[in-house]
Design an enzyme around this catalytic site. Sequence first.
Site, PDB file in Angstrom:
ATOM      1  N   CYS A 117      37.709 110.162 -58.422  1.00 38.32           N
ATOM      2  CA  CYS A 117      37.488 110.887 -57.164  1.00 38.32           C
ATOM      3  C   CYS A 117      36.112 111.532 -57.109  1.00 38.32           C
ATOM      4  O   CYS A 117      35.651 111.916 -56.027  1.00 38.32           O
ATOM      5  CB  CYS A 117      38.560 111.953 -56.987  1.00 38.32           C
ATOM      6  SG  CYS A 117      40.215 111.277 -57.061  1.00 38.32           S
ATOM      7  N   HIS A 257      36.308 117.041 -51.803  1.00 40.54           N
ATOM      8  CA  HIS A 257      37.229 115.933 -52.033  1.00 40.54           C
ATOM      9  C   HIS A 257      38.610 116.356 -51.548  1.00 40.54           C
ATOM     10  O   HIS A 257      39.057 117.475 -51.827  1.00 40.54           O
ATOM     11  CB  HIS A 257      37.259 115.600 -53.526  1.00 40.54           C
ATOM     12  CG  HIS A 257      38.382 114.696 -53.898  1.00 40.54           C
ATOM     13  ND1 HIS A 257      38.662 113.546 -53.199  1.00 40.54           N
ATOM     14  CD2 HIS A 257      39.317 114.780 -54.879  1.00 40.54           C
ATOM     15  CE1 HIS A 257      39.718 112.963 -53.737  1.00 40.54           C
ATOM     16  NE2 HIS A 257      40.134 113.691 -54.750  1.00 40.54           N
ATOM     17  N   ASN A 287      44.797 111.391 -50.097  1.00 44.38           N
ATOM     18  CA  ASN A 287      43.748 111.401 -51.122  1.00 44.38           C
ATOM     19  C   ASN A 287      43.188 109.978 -51.260  1.00 44.38           C
ATOM     20  O   ASN A 287      43.851 109.103 -51.801  1.00 44.38           O
ATOM     21  CB  ASN A 287      44.349 111.889 -52.445  1.00 44.38           C
ATOM     22  CG  ASN A 287      43.337 111.892 -53.581  1.00 44.38           C
ATOM     23  OD1 ASN A 287      42.236 111.368 -53.454  1.00 44.38           O
ATOM     24  ND2 ASN A 287      43.717 112.484 -54.697  1.00 44.38           N
TER      25      ASN A 287
HETATM   26  O1  UT7 Z   1      42.207 113.380 -56.727  1.00 49.07           O
HETATM   27  C1  UT7 Z   1      42.122 113.512 -58.101  1.00 49.07           C
HETATM   28  C2  UT7 Z   1      42.667 114.745 -58.588  1.00 49.07           C
HETATM   29  N1  UT7 Z   1      44.070 114.882 -58.311  1.00 49.07           N
HETATM   30  C3  UT7 Z   1      44.526 116.058 -58.010  1.00 49.07           C
HETATM   31  O2  UT7 Z   1      43.736 116.951 -57.874  1.00 49.07           O
HETATM   32  C4  UT7 Z   1      46.014 116.258 -57.864  1.00 49.07           C
HETATM   33  C5  UT7 Z   1      46.336 117.651 -58.260  1.00 49.07           C
HETATM   34  N2  UT7 Z   1      47.753 117.975 -58.248  1.00 49.07           N
HETATM   35  C6  UT7 Z   1      48.482 118.161 -57.130  1.00 49.07           C
HETATM   36  O3  UT7 Z   1      47.996 117.992 -56.038  1.00 49.07           O
HETATM   37  C7  UT7 Z   1      49.897 118.708 -57.293  1.00 49.07           C
HETATM   38  O4  UT7 Z   1      50.087 119.034 -58.638  1.00 49.07           O
HETATM   39  C8  UT7 Z   1      50.986 117.733 -56.823  1.00 49.07           C
HETATM   40  C9  UT7 Z   1      50.986 117.652 -55.307  1.00 49.07           C
HETATM   41  C10 UT7 Z   1      50.759 116.367 -57.434  1.00 49.07           C
HETATM   42  C11 UT7 Z   1      52.361 118.245 -57.247  1.00 49.07           C
HETATM   43  O5  UT7 Z   1      52.577 119.547 -56.743  1.00 49.07           O
HETATM   44  P1  UT7 Z   1      53.099 120.695 -57.732  1.00 49.07           P
HETATM   45  O6  UT7 Z   1      53.268 121.889 -56.902  1.00 49.07           O
HETATM   46  O7  UT7 Z   1      52.135 120.765 -58.874  1.00 49.07           O
HETATM   47  O8  UT7 Z   1      54.508 120.156 -58.161  1.00 49.07           O
HETATM   48  P2  UT7 Z   1      55.067 119.829 -59.637  1.00 49.07           P
HETATM   49  O9  UT7 Z   1      54.452 118.586 -60.165  1.00 49.07           O
HETATM   50  O10 UT7 Z   1      54.996 121.060 -60.483  1.00 49.07           O
HETATM   51  O11 UT7 Z   1      56.575 119.538 -59.292  1.00 49.07           O
HETATM   52  C12 UT7 Z   1      57.444 120.543 -58.733  1.00 49.07           C
HETATM   53  C13 UT7 Z   1      58.763 119.907 -58.408  1.00 49.07           C
HETATM   54  C14 UT7 Z   1      59.354 119.085 -59.539  1.00 49.07           C
HETATM   55  O12 UT7 Z   1      60.752 119.278 -59.545  1.00 49.07           O
HETATM   56  P3  UT7 Z   1      61.451 120.277 -60.577  1.00 49.07           P
HETATM   57  O13 UT7 Z   1      61.086 119.756 -61.946  1.00 49.07           O
HETATM   58  O14 UT7 Z   1      60.853 121.616 -60.277  1.00 49.07           O
HETATM   59  O15 UT7 Z   1      62.882 120.139 -60.235  1.00 49.07           O
HETATM   60  C15 UT7 Z   1      59.061 117.662 -59.157  1.00 49.07           C
HETATM   61  O16 UT7 Z   1      59.969 116.748 -59.688  1.00 49.07           O
HETATM   62  O17 UT7 Z   1      58.625 118.993 -57.307  1.00 49.07           O
HETATM   63  C16 UT7 Z   1      59.190 117.732 -57.662  1.00 49.07           C
HETATM   64  N3  UT7 Z   1      58.465 116.694 -56.957  1.00 49.07           N
HETATM   65  C17 UT7 Z   1      58.811 116.265 -55.734  1.00 49.07           C
HETATM   66  N4  UT7 Z   1      59.804 116.606 -54.909  1.00 49.07           N
HETATM   67  C18 UT7 Z   1      59.853 115.975 -53.718  1.00 49.07           C
HETATM   68  C19 UT7 Z   1      57.354 116.013 -57.372  1.00 49.07           C
HETATM   69  N5  UT7 Z   1      56.978 115.142 -56.407  1.00 49.07           N
HETATM   70  C20 UT7 Z   1      57.858 115.269 -55.403  1.00 49.07           C
HETATM   71  C21 UT7 Z   1      57.989 114.652 -54.146  1.00 49.07           C
HETATM   72  N6  UT7 Z   1      58.994 115.053 -53.339  1.00 49.07           N
HETATM   73  N7  UT7 Z   1      57.129 113.701 -53.705  1.00 49.07           N
END
Ligand code: UT7
Length: 332
Positions: A117, A257, A287
């Site tokens: 990215c 980005h 993204n």
């Molecule tokens: O472009 C290059 C760089 N990339 C980035 O900068 C990405 C950076 N990261 C992010 O944008 C975020 O971390 C995400 C959007 C990917 C995830 O958001 P988060 O708030 O960090 O969520 P998490 O990974 O901590 O997951 C929280 C919960 C989990 O469930 P439990 O374990 O709390 O029960 C996941 O399983 O959300 C769940 N989850 C979802 N639920 C519904 C993860 N993806 C999904 C989904 N729909 N699509």
Amino acid sequence: MTRGERRAVIRGTGSALPDRVLTNADLEKMVDTSDDWIATRTGIRERRIAADDEYMSQFATRAAEQALSSAGLPASQVDLIICATVTPDMPIPATACIVQDRLGATGAAAFDLAAGCSGFIYGLAVAERFVASGDYRAILVIGAELLSKFTDWRDRATCVLFGDGAGAVVLTPGEAPYGVLATSMHADGSMADFIYVPAGGTREPASERTVAERRHFIRMRGNETFKMAVRSMEETSRAVLEKAGLTPQDVNLFIPHQANRRIIDAVGSRLGLREDQVYVNIERVGNTSAASIPVALDEAMRKGLVRKGDNLLFAAFGTGLTWGAAVCTWGW
Ligand code: UT7
């Protein structure tokens, strides 16, 4: 003009997105997710996804053609094509060479640049040196990705995030006060496994096993990446502004980005920027990795949001891990 006086100015912009729109409602039918989760956690409502028979160089070429036409420059005058991408048409050769052929830019050198990215920022930093040194007079910097082709459409943690597209700029020589004022590039490979595709390279060549185990798809440690993204984008933005003799208050438009709306808001607020100083299009495109900044810049141009003399700040963060920023004064 001496080397010190010569600056690289952005003379033209272009972008190309696939026609097909994939909404959060569509994703609800594919994986266990909801429009509410995606919108709240990422800010994304829809993204553009390439058709099965489309490939990256088609979008890169369209974006480049637009950038050349807005710069009023024929392809025959391009000296160098840098294609920032981690989703090439094929592993071999560089997609930049395919784009060179499609454009008819027969005099141009061409290479791909893999910084995820951050690829557009890296490409801009490299191109800026070639123009400022006087070696080259016209450089195309393209950011183009079809991440959908590397996405595991069964993995809800990643498949809701990415979109496809391409953006491009043309850099030519100009004079102060206009042009690229400062750039920065950083990397920390100790976090290479935060965002990666395990198989398909020399370490784990493609085999029936790697395909069966879905190891050709992107994997991401989202939460850890998120924290690094906010911290490093803020730091590198402050550093380039300082190098350019500017403060965040001097920024007319910050084009970050577009990885996550919450990352954009956090970086903007840490830099003390108002909402109208920050360009956001993530809700419509998702993204798009290396394409995200040049696509957003082209949109901002078309909307008339960029005026001569405006200071633009770009910052990105991505796989590698890599990050970087650039600041330029618009015009020539
Ligand atoms: O472009 C290059 C760089 N990339 C980035 O900068 C990405 C950076 N990261 C992010 O944008 C975020 O971390 C995400 C959007 C990917 C995830 O958001 P988060 O708030 O960090 O969520 P998490 O990974 O901590 O997951 C929280 C919960 C989990 O469930 P439990 O374990 O709390 O029960 C996941 O399983 O959300 C769940 N989850 C979802 N639920 C519904 C993860 N993806 C999904 C989904 N729909 N699509």
